[in-house]
Write an enzyme that holds these catalytic residues in place. Structure first.
Site, PDB file in Angstrom:
ATOM      1  N   SER A   9      72.804  20.558 -34.290  1.00  0.00           N
ATOM      2  CA  SER A   9      71.329  19.361 -35.343  1.00  0.00           C
ATOM      3  C   SER A   9      72.201  17.853 -34.909  1.00  0.00           C
ATOM      4  O   SER A   9      73.789  17.942 -34.256  1.00  0.00           O
ATOM      5  CB  SER A   9      71.878  20.132 -36.881  1.00  0.00           C
ATOM      6  OG  SER A   9      73.693  19.824 -37.079  1.00  0.00           O
ATOM      7  N   GLU A  11      72.297  13.606 -37.041  1.00  0.00           N
ATOM      8  CA  GLU A  11      72.158  12.768 -37.534  1.00  0.00           C
ATOM      9  C   GLU A  11      71.687  11.217 -37.097  1.00  0.00           C
ATOM     10  O   GLU A  11      72.021  10.631 -36.539  1.00  0.00           O
ATOM     11  CB  GLU A  11      73.754  13.104 -38.180  1.00  0.00           C
ATOM     12  CG  GLU A  11      73.145  11.794 -39.712  1.00  0.00           C
ATOM     13  CD  GLU A  11      74.049  11.234 -40.454  1.00  0.00           C
ATOM     14  OE1 GLU A  11      74.606  13.169 -41.137  1.00  0.00           O
ATOM     15  OE2 GLU A  11      74.597  10.664 -40.562  1.00  0.00           O
ATOM     16  N   ASP A 102      76.430   6.412 -52.453  1.00  0.00           N
ATOM     17  CA  ASP A 102      77.504   5.716 -52.993  1.00  0.00           C
ATOM     18  C   ASP A 102      76.609   4.799 -54.076  1.00  0.00           C
ATOM     19  O   ASP A 102      75.372   4.398 -54.028  1.00  0.00           O
ATOM     20  CB  ASP A 102      77.446   4.598 -51.670  1.00  0.00           C
ATOM     21  CG  ASP A 102      78.732   5.599 -51.154  1.00  0.00           C
ATOM     22  OD1 ASP A 102      79.363   6.201 -50.765  1.00  0.00           O
ATOM     23  OD2 ASP A 102      78.256   5.495 -49.235  1.00  0.00           O
ATOM     24  N   PHE A 209      84.877   2.074 -39.278  1.00  0.00           N
ATOM     25  CA  PHE A 209      83.958   2.828 -40.367  1.00  0.00           C
ATOM     26  C   PHE A 209      84.901   3.890 -40.819  1.00  0.00           C
ATOM     27  O   PHE A 209      85.119   4.635 -42.147  1.00  0.00           O
ATOM     28  CB  PHE A 209      83.187   4.321 -39.349  1.00  0.00           C
ATOM     29  CG  PHE A 209      81.353   3.937 -39.306  1.00  0.00           C
ATOM     30  CD1 PHE A 209      81.301   3.017 -39.671  1.00  0.00           C
ATOM     31  CD2 PHE A 209      81.168   4.296 -38.034  1.00  0.00           C
ATOM     32  CE1 PHE A 209      79.651   2.405 -39.440  1.00  0.00           C
ATOM     33  CE2 PHE A 209      79.472   3.548 -37.654  1.00  0.00           C
ATOM     34  CZ  PHE A 209      79.028   3.047 -37.895  1.00  0.00           C
ATOM     35  N   HIS A 259      77.468  18.946 -35.785  1.00  0.00           N
ATOM     36  CA  HIS A 259      76.626  18.784 -36.452  1.00  0.00           C
ATOM     37  C   HIS A 259      77.077  17.342 -35.333  1.00  0.00           C
ATOM     38  O   HIS A 259      78.182  17.066 -35.312  1.00  0.00           O
ATOM     39  CB  HIS A 259      76.131  18.891 -37.976  1.00  0.00           C
ATOM     40  CG  HIS A 259      75.235  17.777 -38.549  1.00  0.00           C
ATOM     41  ND1 HIS A 259      74.249  17.664 -38.411  1.00  0.00           N
ATOM     42  CD2 HIS A 259      75.540  16.342 -39.123  1.00  0.00           C
ATOM     43  CE1 HIS A 259      73.775  16.594 -38.640  1.00  0.00           C
ATOM     44  NE2 HIS A 259      74.357  15.824 -39.187  1.00  0.00           N
TER      45      HIS A 259
END
Length: 281
Positions: A9, A11, A102, A209, A259
């Site tokens: 998968s 994102e 968040d 990140f 993913h």
């Protein structure tokens, strides 16, 4: 067995400009060659609205690929969530990634949902089995967790509230993933926990990140990236080696799927899968 014989998968995040939209469309087109099981779309960074998310989800569905919408509940009301679920259902979406989300800066902890588990149980109560619900998992512990045990318990609570499967925060230490899955299993968690994989293409972006989300960069990787300085090609080649090796360890360890956090680029993910497909398991 030769090659990567696992569900994949992908994102994406919603683009903020027409140029970004065009670029993402091109990236998706190339990545569809991987035959993804589904593509998930995040809420834009910094607490932006669902509008961009739903538009990108709609575009992916229109391209004949299953799309999963990230669904954040912080600050939301039951009425607003009910409305958004109806919108997604009408769009033909069958999969959600249910998150707490968040808090936007300067925002109090309002809303009728305090935890992702509250959102999961509400979606289940409202929509039955209409949606496959994914939740987040943190092999290296959520940055706001009180303790590893509390974090694991919070994960188990989300699953028991009705989640079908989980996708992890990215990591570069396969032991952290396998230990997390074992510990969760001991708490009665028996849903698939899919590792989230972040390709390495830029050292400054990765370090930024990771500092923000609490993902651990092993010291040897950090030092190698720093040593390459601005040598982008060396960083990409090193990143491909590191992440392909990580994926190989995960596949050999029996993960249910993989993913990829694509960062709206096609080349890094395609290169990793191509490398994995050349291996014999």
């Amino acid at each position: 067995m030769s090659g990567l014989n696992l569900p994949i998968s992908l994102e994406f995040f919603p683009p903020k400009t027409p140029e970004g939209d065009e670029k993402l469309r091109g990236a998706r087109e190339k990545l569809y060659s991987l035959k993804p099981e589904f593509c998930s779309v995040t809420y834009g960074a910094g607490g932006s609205t669902q509008e961009g998310t739903f538009a990108t989800v709609g575009a992916i569905q229109a391209e004949g690929v299953a799309a999963a919408s990230h669904f954040s509940c912080i600050g939301a009301s039951k009425a607003s969530v009910r409305e958004e679920l109806a919108t997604l259902k009408a769009m033909g979406v069958k999969r959600l990634v249910a998150l707490r989300g968040d808090l936007p800066s300067g925002y109090g902890a309002g809303g009728e949902f305090h935890y992702a588990s509250d959102l999961v149980s509400f979606i289940r109560a409202e929509t039955g089995d209409d949606f496959h619900i994914e939740v987040a998992a943190y092999p290296e512990i959520h940055p706001q967790a009180k303790s590893p045990a509390a974090d694991l318990q919070a994960f188990a609570t989300k699953v028991k509230a009705g989640a079908d499967s989980a996708i992890t925060q990215y990591f570069y230490n396969s032991d952290a993933y396998f230990r997390f899955v074992d510990d969760a299993y001991k708490l009665g968690v028996d849903v698939p926990v899919v590792p989230g994989i972040m390709p390495i293409t830029s050292s400054s972006q990765l370090l930024r990140f990771s500092d923000a989300c609490g993902a651990e960069i092993p010291r040897w990787i950090r030092l190698r990236l720093q040593a390459y300085g601005d040598d982008v090609e060396s960083i990409k080649a090193f990143g491909l080696d590191v992440v392909s090796d990580l994926c190989e360890q995960l596949v050999n360890g029996g993960v249910p799927a993989i993913h990829f956090y694509t960062m709206n680029q096609s080349a890094p993910t395609l290169a990793i899968v191509q490398r994995l497909n050349s291996l014999t398991y």
